[in-house]
Design an enzyme around this catalytic site. Structure first.
Site, short mmCIF file in Angstrom:
data_model
loop_
_atom_site.label_atom_id
_atom_site.label_comp_id
_atom_site.label_asym_id
_atom_site.label_seq_id
_atom_site.Cartn_x
_atom_site.Cartn_y
_atom_site.Cartn_z
N ASP A 1 10.93 -47.99 5.26
CA ASP A 1 10.42 -48.14 6.63
C ASP A 1 10.25 -49.52 7.20
OD1 ASP A 1 8.83 -49.31 4.53
OD2 ASP A 1 7.68 -47.58 4.31
N ASN B 1 -3.96 -42.62 0.61
CA ASN B 1 -3.62 -41.41 1.18
C ASN B 1 -2.36 -40.44 1.18
OD1 ASN B 1 -1.63 -42.51 2.74
ND2 ASN B 1 -2.54 -42.30 4.30
N HIS C 1 0.67 -41.35 1.30
CA HIS C 1 1.95 -41.09 1.83
C HIS C 1 3.00 -41.85 0.75
CE1 HIS C 1 0.10 -45.80 3.35
NE2 HIS C 1 1.72 -46.02 2.83
N GLU D 1 2.67 -40.45 6.16
CA GLU D 1 1.54 -40.20 6.32
C GLU D 1 1.50 -38.82 6.20
OE1 GLU D 1 -0.44 -42.71 6.85
OE2 GLU D 1 -0.31 -43.86 8.06
#
Length: 324
Positions: free
Chosen positions: A121, A225, A227, A232
């Protein structure tokens, strides 16, 4: 061999599999290597796998183990005269791995000259030269001068085989000729045109990975979280490389790299999707430190994937290892 026998038993036990939410039209995805056996009314039936879980004593030990695994895969490919494709990640977690890889390289125990890399990413709206871009990170932590190919260093990485998504499309000088053809004005880029350019880059990134025959070994971290990459929560499990909006919790967690100012943290990113990641032949997820303990325990406690926790998609992969 024992591990492969164990995985074969898991596949047999899986039968028709559990119904898993999070998939769109899999028929339209490019050779998605998921063992889909039947369609459920509210999801897709897929045999659930059990990741290998390895618990080590420190981040440094995790890094040394992971670096040795990378070296084993790369060297095995080299011995067969084959190219190796690595999927790489950023953040604090893989830094010990990259340090250990440097040590292995300097000992002459690995040859990267036939290796291609794809990073997961990159932020949108900051140029590759920005000190907090993931491009900058990789050239500071792994692709340092000592590890780059030259006449005097023939075992190093070739720069043209290093691939990191580019999320900056605000200036024409950063565009390819194909991307410039999208523009109505050669000197101005509208928001809509920027989105079109980023969508094009995402498609081309996915195509480039496919042209290599896929990723041989994907290294992952995990966000607070759940990811993976910047995929996400509630990202589709068959999603490919795409433009995403970052969750507030992700931006808050990364504010420490931007002077603790969340307003300086980019709101968008280009990321490989969960489906892109699952296409890798082998996956190693690294999770070290107290701050990652809660989410990794949550992932490992699940009996089947939950689309609200992207990392739980690893339960669908037949060769995933979680190292904590």
């Amino acid at each position: 061999r024992e591990r492969e026998k164990e995985r074969e038993r898991e596949r047999e036990i899986g039968g028709k599999g559990d119904i898993v939410e999070g998939f769109g039209d899999l028929e339209g995805s490019r050779e998605r290597k998921l063992e889909m056996s039947a369609q459920g009314e509210k999801g897709t039936r897929i045999p659930i796998q059990t990741p290998l879980i390895l618990r080590l004593s420190s981040p440094e030990e995790v890094g040394e183990w992971c670096a040795k695994e990378i070296a084993r895969v790369v060297n095995s490919k080299n011995e067969k005269g084959e190219k190796c494709t690595l999927g790489l990640c950023t953040g604090s977690t893989p830094i010990p791995t990259y340090k250990a890889l440097q040590t292995i390289f300097r000992k002459g125990e690995i040859d990267f000259s036939n290796t291609t890399t794809y990073n997961l990413d990159e932020y949108v709206d900051i140029p590759p030269s920005h000190p907090e871009s993931y491009c900058s990170f990789m050239f500071q932590k792994l692709f340092i001068d000592d590890l780059m190919y030259s006449d005097k260093n023939p075992r190093g990485f070739h720069k043209d085989r290093i691939h990191i998504p580019c999320g900056y499309a605000k200036e024409p000088k950063f565009l390819t000729e194909k991307e410039k053809a999208i523009l109505a004005s050669p000197s101005e880029i509208t928001e809509d045109e920027e989105e079109q350019i980023l969508a094009l880059r995402a498609r081309e990134y996915e195509d480039a990975i496919a042209s290599e025959g896929g990723v041989d070994l994907q290294i992952l971290g995990i966000g607070h979280n759940g990811h993976i990459g910047f995929a996400e929560p509630n990202s589709p499990f068959d999603g490919e490389t795409m433009l995403v909006s970052l969750e507030p919790s992700t931006r808050e967690a990364n504010a420490r790299f931007f002077d603790d100012d969340i307003d300086k943290v980019p709101k968008f990113a280009l990321t490989m999707g969960v489906g892109s990641i699952l296409s890798s032949k082998r996956i190693i997820l690294l999770a070290t430190g107290r701050r990652k303990r809660e989410i990794i325990e949550k992932v490992l406690s699940l009996s089947k994937p939950n689309i609200a926790i992207s990392a739980s998609a690893l339960l669908l992969h037949n060769d995933a290892t979680v190292v904590v």
